[in-house]
Design a protein around this motif. Structure first.
Motif, PDB file in Angstrom:
ATOM      1  N   LEU A 138       0.778  -1.238   0.282  1.00 25.88           N
ATOM      2  CA  LEU A 138       0.410  -0.245   0.472  1.00 25.88           C
ATOM      3  C   LEU A 138       0.714   1.556  -0.249  1.00 25.88           C
ATOM      4  O   LEU A 138       0.838   2.097  -0.591  1.00 25.88           O
ATOM      5  CB  LEU A 138      -1.236  -0.115   1.347  1.00 25.88           C
ATOM      6  CG  LEU A 138      -1.526  -1.375   1.229  1.00 25.88           C
ATOM      7  CD1 LEU A 138      -2.682  -1.014   2.480  1.00 25.88           C
ATOM      8  CD2 LEU A 138      -2.812  -0.396  -0.255  1.00 25.88           C
ATOM      9  N   GLN A 139       1.613   0.892   1.146  1.00 18.84           N
ATOM     10  CA  GLN A 139       2.516   2.514   0.863  1.00 18.84           C
ATOM     11  C   GLN A 139       3.646   2.519  -0.166  1.00 18.84           C
ATOM     12  O   GLN A 139       3.637   3.714  -0.780  1.00 18.84           O
ATOM     13  CB  GLN A 139       4.358   2.206   2.143  1.00 18.84           C
ATOM     14  CG  GLN A 139       3.533   2.220   3.012  1.00 18.84           C
ATOM     15  CD  GLN A 139       2.798   3.788   3.558  1.00 18.84           C
ATOM     16  OE1 GLN A 139       1.961   4.017   3.125  1.00 18.84           O
ATOM     17  NE2 GLN A 139       3.935   4.697   4.398  1.00 18.84           N
ATOM     18  N   ARG A 140       4.014   1.769  -1.566  1.00 17.86           N
ATOM     19  CA  ARG A 140       4.802   1.480  -2.542  1.00 17.86           C
ATOM     20  C   ARG A 140       3.758   2.094  -3.316  1.00 17.86           C
ATOM     21  O   ARG A 140       3.977   2.648  -5.212  1.00 17.86           O
ATOM     22  CB  ARG A 140       5.326   0.184  -2.651  1.00 17.86           C
ATOM     23  CG  ARG A 140       6.059  -0.476  -2.116  1.00 17.86           C
ATOM     24  CD  ARG A 140       6.777  -1.266  -2.360  1.00 17.86           C
ATOM     25  NE  ARG A 140       7.808  -1.021  -3.865  1.00 17.86           N
ATOM     26  CZ  ARG A 140       8.685  -0.945  -3.773  1.00 17.86           C
ATOM     27  NH1 ARG A 140       9.149  -0.698  -2.978  1.00 17.86           N
ATOM     28  NH2 ARG A 140       9.572  -0.963  -4.663  1.00 17.86           N
ATOM     29  N   GLN A 141       2.240   1.486  -3.282  1.00 19.55           N
ATOM     30  CA  GLN A 141       0.816   2.021  -3.983  1.00 19.55           C
ATOM     31  C   GLN A 141       1.054   3.690  -4.049  1.00 19.55           C
ATOM     32  O   GLN A 141       0.975   4.506  -5.073  1.00 19.55           O
ATOM     33  CB  GLN A 141       0.355   1.439  -4.278  1.00 19.55           C
ATOM     34  CG  GLN A 141      -0.240   0.244  -4.681  1.00 19.55           C
ATOM     35  CD  GLN A 141      -1.251  -0.699  -4.649  1.00 19.55           C
ATOM     36  OE1 GLN A 141      -2.080  -0.022  -4.573  1.00 19.55           O
ATOM     37  NE2 GLN A 141      -1.040  -2.036  -4.225  1.00 19.55           N
ATOM     38  N   LYS A 142       0.856   3.688  -3.100  1.00 18.59           N
ATOM     39  CA  LYS A 142       0.635   5.726  -2.269  1.00 18.59           C
ATOM     40  C   LYS A 142       1.853   6.446  -3.083  1.00 18.59           C
ATOM     41  O   LYS A 142       1.383   7.483  -3.659  1.00 18.59           O
ATOM     42  CB  LYS A 142       0.767   5.545  -0.690  1.00 18.59           C
ATOM     43  CG  LYS A 142       0.630   7.625  -0.772  1.00 18.59           C
ATOM     44  CD  LYS A 142       0.761   7.172   0.845  1.00 18.59           C
ATOM     45  CE  LYS A 142       0.079   8.272   1.250  1.00 18.59           C
ATOM     46  NZ  LYS A 142       0.554   8.987   2.993  1.00 18.59           N
ATOM     47  N   LEU A 143       2.921   5.704  -2.716  1.00 20.68           N
ATOM     48  CA  LEU A 143       4.803   6.268  -3.136  1.00 20.68           C
ATOM     49  C   LEU A 143       4.330   6.699  -4.999  1.00 20.68           C
ATOM     50  O   LEU A 143       4.261   7.859  -5.812  1.00 20.68           O
ATOM     51  CB  LEU A 143       5.678   5.717  -2.864  1.00 20.68           C
ATOM     52  CG  LEU A 143       7.026   6.537  -3.439  1.00 20.68           C
ATOM     53  CD1 LEU A 143       7.312   7.807  -2.541  1.00 20.68           C
ATOM     54  CD2 LEU A 143       8.160   5.279  -3.129  1.00 20.68           C
ATOM     55  N   ALA A 144       4.347   5.270  -5.774  1.00 22.72           N
ATOM     56  CA  ALA A 144       3.748   5.499  -7.512  1.00 22.72           C
ATOM     57  C   ALA A 144       2.780   7.221  -7.473  1.00 22.72           C
ATOM     58  O   ALA A 144       2.447   7.237  -8.223  1.00 22.72           O
ATOM     59  CB  ALA A 144       3.202   4.421  -7.654  1.00 22.72           C
ATOM     60  N   GLY A 145       1.574   6.898  -6.655  1.00 25.91           N
ATOM     61  CA  GLY A 145       0.586   7.538  -7.212  1.00 25.91           C
ATOM     62  C   GLY A 145       0.897   9.096  -6.377  1.00 25.91           C
ATOM     63  O   GLY A 145       0.649  10.335  -7.349  1.00 25.91           O
ATOM     64  N   MET A 146       1.619   9.536  -5.337  1.00 22.33           N
ATOM     65  CA  MET A 146       2.805  10.688  -5.237  1.00 22.33           C
ATOM     66  C   MET A 146       2.960  11.252  -6.846  1.00 22.33           C
ATOM     67  O   MET A 146       3.197  12.328  -6.662  1.00 22.33           O
ATOM     68  CB  MET A 146       2.951  10.897  -3.969  1.00 22.33           C
ATOM     69  CG  MET A 146       2.289  10.489  -2.450  1.00 22.33           C
ATOM     70  SD  MET A 146       2.748  10.065  -1.057  1.00 22.33           S
ATOM     71  CE  MET A 146       3.876  11.974  -1.174  1.00 22.33           C
ATOM     72  N   LEU A 147       4.075  10.339  -7.080  1.00 22.84           N
ATOM     73  CA  LEU A 147       5.011  10.708  -7.768  1.00 22.84           C
ATOM     74  C   LEU A 147       4.387  10.762  -9.523  1.00 22.84           C
ATOM     75  O   LEU A 147       5.242  11.369  -9.883  1.00 22.84           O
ATOM     76  CB  LEU A 147       6.000   9.273  -8.401  1.00 22.84           C
ATOM     77  CG  LEU A 147       6.736   8.876  -7.245  1.00 22.84           C
ATOM     78  CD1 LEU A 147       7.998   7.827  -7.420  1.00 22.84           C
ATOM     79  CD2 LEU A 147       7.451  10.617  -6.947  1.00 22.84           C
ATOM     80  N   LYS A 148       3.416  10.323  -9.697  1.00 25.87           N
ATOM     81  CA  LYS A 148       3.078  10.967 -10.464  1.00 25.87           C
ATOM     82  C   LYS A 148       2.139  12.129 -11.011  1.00 25.87           C
ATOM     83  O   LYS A 148       1.296  12.560 -12.183  1.00 25.87           O
ATOM     84  CB  LYS A 148       1.790   9.836 -11.575  1.00 25.87           C
ATOM     85  CG  LYS A 148       0.133   8.696 -11.095  1.00 25.87           C
ATOM     86  CD  LYS A 148      -0.337   8.484 -11.164  1.00 25.87           C
ATOM     87  CE  LYS A 148      -1.692   7.943 -10.751  1.00 25.87           C
ATOM     88  NZ  LYS A 148      -2.567   9.293 -11.131  1.00 25.87           N
ATOM     89  N   SER A 149       1.876  12.193  -9.626  1.00 23.86           N
ATOM     90  CA  SER A 149       0.918  13.175 -10.058  1.00 23.86           C
ATOM     91  C   SER A 149       2.073  14.914  -9.617  1.00 23.86           C
ATOM     92  O   SER A 149       2.715  14.909  -8.859  1.00 23.86           O
ATOM     93  CB  SER A 149       0.482  14.160  -7.492  1.00 23.86           C
ATOM     94  OG  SER A 149       0.055  14.863  -7.679  1.00 23.86           O
ATOM     95  N   LYS A 150       1.380  15.638  -9.902  1.00 22.36           N
ATOM     96  CA  LYS A 150       2.394  17.124 -10.754  1.00 22.36           C
ATOM     97  C   LYS A 150       2.321  18.419  -9.612  1.00 22.36           C
ATOM     98  O   LYS A 150       3.506  18.690  -9.094  1.00 22.36           O
ATOM     99  CB  LYS A 150       1.761  18.174 -11.526  1.00 22.36           C
ATOM    100  CG  LYS A 150       1.715  17.176 -13.259  1.00 22.36           C
ATOM    101  CD  LYS A 150       1.153  18.165 -14.600  1.00 22.36           C
ATOM    102  CE  LYS A 150       1.323  17.492 -15.572  1.00 22.36           C
ATOM    103  NZ  LYS A 150       0.997  18.450 -16.788  1.00 22.36           N
ATOM    104  N   SER A 151       1.496  17.319  -8.382  1.00 22.64           N
ATOM    105  CA  SER A 151       1.732  18.663  -7.121  1.00 22.64           C
ATOM    106  C   SER A 151       1.875  18.167  -5.901  1.00 22.64           C
ATOM    107  O   SER A 151       1.180  17.747  -5.181  1.00 22.64           O
ATOM    108  CB  SER A 151      -0.005  19.554  -6.424  1.00 22.64           C
ATOM    109  OG  SER A 151      -0.432  18.159  -6.726  1.00 22.64           O
ATOM    110  N   MET A 152       3.325  17.261  -6.128  1.00 29.78           N
ATOM    111  CA  MET A 152       3.214  15.460  -4.711  1.00 29.78           C
ATOM    112  C   MET A 152       3.768  16.958  -3.598  1.00 29.78           C
ATOM    113  O   MET A 152       4.262  18.255  -3.923  1.00 29.78           O
ATOM    114  CB  MET A 152       4.615  14.783  -5.241  1.00 29.78           C
ATOM    115  CG  MET A 152       6.134  15.603  -5.803  1.00 29.78           C
ATOM    116  SD  MET A 152       6.605  13.903  -6.186  1.00 29.78           S
ATOM    117  CE  MET A 152       8.206  14.460  -6.780  1.00 29.78           C
ATOM    118  N   ASN A 153       4.027  16.728  -2.603  1.00 31.71           N
ATOM    119  CA  ASN A 153       5.163  17.006  -1.628  1.00 31.71           C
ATOM    120  C   ASN A 153       6.384  16.211  -1.620  1.00 31.71           C
ATOM    121  O   ASN A 153       6.190  15.490  -0.794  1.00 31.71           O
ATOM    122  CB  ASN A 153       3.991  16.359  -0.214  1.00 31.71           C
ATOM    123  CG  ASN A 153       4.906  16.893   1.380  1.00 31.71           C
ATOM    124  OD1 ASN A 153       5.818  16.924   0.951  1.00 31.71           O
ATOM    125  ND2 ASN A 153       3.938  17.501   1.966  1.00 31.71           N
TER     126      ASN A 153
END
Length: 504
Positions: A138-153
Motif C-alpha cells: 500500500l505504501q509503495r502504491q501510495k508513493l507511485a500515486g504521489m510521484l505521478k502527481s504534479k503537486s507532490m509533497n
C-alpha cells in the motif's frame, strides 16, 4: 505444512511417523533422513516448514545441521530432540532460535504439543508477515500515486522512499502497460509485472491507471536505457497483445510526473499503430493544430448532396490523421461520433440493421471502445454502406411516402400512432394517403407500422439488457401482454422463447 524428521535411529523415526495423526495438526507432507548430511540435502529441495531433528547424529550433528539449514532454508522452524540434556547443546539450540526441545524417550503428548506450538508460531508469523507485506504494498502504491502527481509533497515522498526502500536519488523511467483490452487490471497481473522487474533487479513502484492500465516507475542507472528497453522487449515477446508506452527519463523525483505523462501520450500512438507493442515519443511530423470546422461542413455537405462519396472522403481524412498521428484518440472519436449521429438523424431506421448497437449511447460507447483508427474507419464504412443502401431502397418511392416512412420510424414508440396523425404530418387526407401508400408499397400504413414494430422488437430482444416490458414500450405496444400476443402470432414464439433461441 511440510515436516522433515532427522534421526539416525530407524525405530525412533518410524515410530514418530506412524504413531501420530498428522492431518489434524496441519502436516500434509513428511520426509525423513538418517543423518545430518542427508537431512541437509533433502531440506535444500524440500524446504520444510518444520524440522524435527535429533541432536546426536553421524556426519552432521543436529546443531551443525541446523546452522547450515539456516542458510539453505531460513524459514524452517526447528524442534530439537535428544536424550542428553547437555547445557552446551541447549545454549546452541537457543542461539539457533529453536521453537522447542523434546527429551527422549519421546512421549507422544509432548511431541503433539510441540508440533502444535510450532504450527501456531508459524501461522502467527505468517499473518504478521502478510500484514507487513500488505502495508508495504500500500505504501509503495501510495508513493507511485504521489510521484505521478504534479503537486507532490517532496519531503513526504522522500520519507516514504526510505520506508519502502525505493531509491530517492536515482534516474527514473515511467512505463505504462495495457493488456490491449478494456478489462480492469487484476491483482495477478500486477504481481506478475512487479515480479518481472524484480527478476532483473530493477527497483520499481506500480499503481493502476484509468482502471485498465498499469504504471511502473523504474529506478534505473544513468545510461541504462538500452538495457531497460531490452528487458521490456523480452516482456512483450512473451505476451502478445500487450502494449506499452515508454516515458522520457526523469533525472530526479520531481520530474517523474512528466515521464508518466509522456508514457501515457506514447501509449496513445497504438491508436494509429495497432500492430506494434512498444511506443515512445519519437520525433513526429508537425501536425496541423486543431480540427477545422471545414471537416464538419464538408461531411454535412456530402451527406446531403453526394452521400455515395462519403466512404472515399472518410478514407481520405483517416489517411491524413495517420500521416501526422494527429489528432489524439478522444478527439477522433468525438469527430466520428458526430458524423455517425448525423447519419442516424437522417435515417434512424439504420439502428435496426446494426448488430449490438441499439441507440445513440451504444453508438458512442462502441466508437470510444475502438482500439484503432482503422476500427473506427471500418465501422463508419459499414454505416455509410447501410445508409446508401437505404437511400437506394427509398428512391423508388415518392417524396411523400419517404416522409411517411421517416415519420413512422421516429414515432413508432407512440402507442396511439395512427393513419390520421401521419396524414396530418404530410398535409393529406387519410383516404388519399392510404391509397398512395398502398399503391407504392403494396401494404397498408397499418401493416407497415406493425411490421416495423415487430422487426424493431426482434432487434431489441437480441440485447439481453432490455427487459420485455421496456421493449414493448419502445416499440409502441399498449402493454407487455399485448406485445407477447402479437409477437407469438407472428413468430409462433413468445419474446422470451425467441430470445432463448437466438442466444444459443
Amino acid at each position: 505444512m511440510r515436516l522433515l524428521i532427522a534421526d539416525d535411529d530407524d525405530y525412533t523415526r518410524l515410530g514418530i511417523m506412524e504413531s501420530m495423526d498428522w492431518t489434524p495438526l496441519g502436516i500434509t507432507e513428511i520426509k525423513e533422513a538418517r543423518d545430518g548430511a542427508e537431512a541437509l540435502r533433502i531440506a535444500e529441495d524440500f524446504h520444510p516448514d518444520i524440522v524435527l531433528t535429533d541432536i546426536r547424529m553421524p556426519k552432521l550433528n543436529g546443531i551443525e545441521f541446523a546452522e547450515k539449514l539456516a542458510v539453505c532454508s531460513s524459514e524452517s522452524k526447528l524442534l530439537f530432540m535428544s536424550g542428553y540434556m547437555d547445557v552446551d547443546y541447549l545454549k546452541s539450540a537457543i542461539k539457533l532460535s529453536a521453537v522447542d526441545y523434546i527429551e527422549k524417550p519421546i512421549r507422544l503428548t509432548d511431541l503433539e504439543a510441540a508440533i502444535k506450538k510450532t504450527v501456531a508460531f508459524i501461522h502467527t508469523k505468517n499473518r504478521h508477515q502478510s500484514m507487513m507485506n500488505q502495508n508495504m504494498a500500500l505504501q509503495r502504491q501510495k508513493l507511485a500515486g504521489m510521484l505521478k502527481s504534479k503537486s507532490m509533497n517532496v519531503k513526504e515522498v522522500i520519507s516514504i522512499c526510505k520506508e519502502t526502500d525505493f531509491p530517492a536519488d536515482s534516474t527514473y523511467m515511467c512505463i505504462v502497460l495495457s493488456q490491449g483490452t478494456d478489462e480492469e487490471v487484476q491483482d495477478s497481473w500486477i504481481a506478475f509485472i512487479n515480479d518481472y522487474w524484480s527478476s532483473y533487479h530493477i527497483p520499481s513502484l506500480g499503481t493502476v491507471v484509468e482502471n485498465n492500465k498499469y504504471l511502473s516507475i523504474l529506478s534505473v542507472k544513468k545510461h541504462d536505457r538500452k538495457r531497460i528497453l531490452y528487458v521490456i522487449d523480452l516482456l512483450l515477446k512473451k505476451n502478445e497483445g500487450w502494449i506499452l508506452g515508454v516515458g522520457k527519463e526523469a533525472l530526479h523525483l520531481e520530474t517523474v510526473a512528466e515521464s508518466f505523462q509522456t508514457a501515457l501520450r506514447a501509449l496513445e500512438s497504438s491508436f494509429y499503430h495497432p500492430n506494434l507493442q512498444m511506443f515512445g515519443l519519437e520525433q513526429r511530423k508537425n501536425a496541423p493544430q486543431g480540427l477545422g470546422v471545414e471537416l464538419y461542413s464538408e461531411f454535412y455537405s456530402l451527406l446531403k448532396n453526394e452521400p455515395t462519396q462519403l466512404a472515399a472522403w472518410v478514407d481520405m481524412i483517416c489517411k491524413q490523421f495517420c500521416e501526422f498521428e494527429y489528432p489524439r484518440k478522444e478527439r477522433v472519436c468525438e469527430l466520428f461520433i458526430s458524423f455517425a449521429q448525423a447519419i442516424l438523424h437522417e435515417k434512424s431506421s439504420l439502428l435496426n440493421k446494426m448488430n449490438h448497437i441499439f441507440n445513440t449511447n451504444d453508438l458512442e460507447m462502441y466508437i470510444h471502445k475502438c482500439r484503432s483508427i482503422f476500427a473506427i474507419k471500418n465501422f463508419m464504412q459499414q454505416l455509410l454502406t447501410l445508409y446508401v443502401e437505404e437511400l437506394e431502397d427509398l428512391s423508388q418511392y415518392s417524396r411523400v411516402i419517404r416522409d411517411v416512412m421517416s415519420y413512422i420510424t421516429s414515432n413508432c414508440s407512440h402507442v396511439d400512432l395512427d393513419v390520421r396523425e401521419i396524414a396530418e404530418s404530410v398535409h393529406l387526407s387519410t383516404a388519399h394517403l392510404g391509397m398512395l401508400f398502398k399503391n407504392e408499397t403494396g401494404v397498408t400504413i397499418k401493416q407497415y407500422i406493425g411490421d416495423y414494430r415487430l422487426e424493431l422488437a426482434k432487434k431489441l430482444i437480441s440485447n439481453e439488457h432490455y427487459k420485455i416490458n421496456m421493449i414493448s414500450e419502445l416499440c409502441g405496444y399498449a402493454s407487455a401482454s399485448y406485445f407477447t400476443k402479437v409477437f407469438r402470432a407472428a413468430t409462433n414464439l413468445t419474446p422470451v422463447e425467441y430470445r432463448k433461441m437466438i442466444m444459443k
